[in-house]
Scaffold this active site. Structure first.
Site, PDB file in Angstrom:
ATOM      1  N   LYS A 172     -95.451 -40.543  17.646  1.00 24.40           N
ATOM      2  CA  LYS A 172     -95.377 -42.165  17.346  1.00 24.40           C
ATOM      3  C   LYS A 172     -96.550 -42.520  16.244  1.00 24.40           C
ATOM      4  CE  LYS A 172     -93.789 -43.265  21.875  1.00 24.40           C
ATOM      5  NZ  LYS A 172     -94.113 -43.861  23.225  1.00 24.40           N
TER       6      LYS A 172
ATOM      7  N   TYR B 149     -83.879 -47.604  21.211  1.00 25.54           N
ATOM      8  CA  TYR B 149     -84.602 -48.199  22.383  1.00 25.54           C
ATOM      9  C   TYR B 149     -83.727 -48.992  23.108  1.00 25.54           C
ATOM     10  CZ  TYR B 149     -88.816 -45.354  21.603  1.00 25.54           C
ATOM     11  OH  TYR B 149     -89.870 -44.605  21.227  1.00 25.54           O
TER      12      TYR B 149
END
Length: 140
Positions: A11, A51
């Site tokens: 990330k 997501y």
């Protein structure tokens, strides 16, 4: 045990701190092999699509913004029971609960900025891999 593939994201908090090599080393030392990898800057469309399962949750907007905040490294990992193994190497989502030696225990800054994402099941891994990689890009 079965040889399988899983999906991983290093990330923005990790790329910002220039620790992608350390994270990859932990994955490899844990018995996983990188068979596809690329550094990208997620677009809003990619982050929201990836997501989408969390769209109705209160943290969705913050998560999307975070994943767009800097480069990420998307990967396909391969190994014996790769999904389970990757999740063990990553550690608990909350770094305070993560076992010593795991990626999140060592590198995560918070629950939200927790350094890595990993697939949680074979079906999820298949969908997540296809989201970012073509078959030709996976060179195991």
């Amino acid at each position: 045990m079965a040889l399988e593939r899983t999906f991983s994201i290093i990330k923005p908090d990790a790329t910002r701190r220039n620790i992608t090599g350390k994270v990859i080393a932990k994955l490899e030392e844990g018995g996983l092999r990188v068979v596809a990898q690329k550094r990208i800057h997620m677009t809003r469309e990619q982050a929201e699509g990836f997501y989408a399962v969390h769209r109705e949750r209160p943290f969705f907007g913050e998560l999307v913004d975070f994943m767009m905040s800097g480069p990420v490294v998307v990967q396909v990992l391969e190994g014996e029971d790769a999904i389970k193994r990757n999740r063990e190497i990553m550690g608990d989502t909350n770094p305070k609960d993560a076992s010593p030696g795991t990626i999140r225990a060592e590198f995560a800054e918070s629950i939200g900025e927790n350094t890595v994402h990993g697939s949680d099941a074979p079906e999820t891994a298949a969908v997540e891999i296809k989201f970012f990689f073509t078959d030709a890009e996976i060179v195991g």
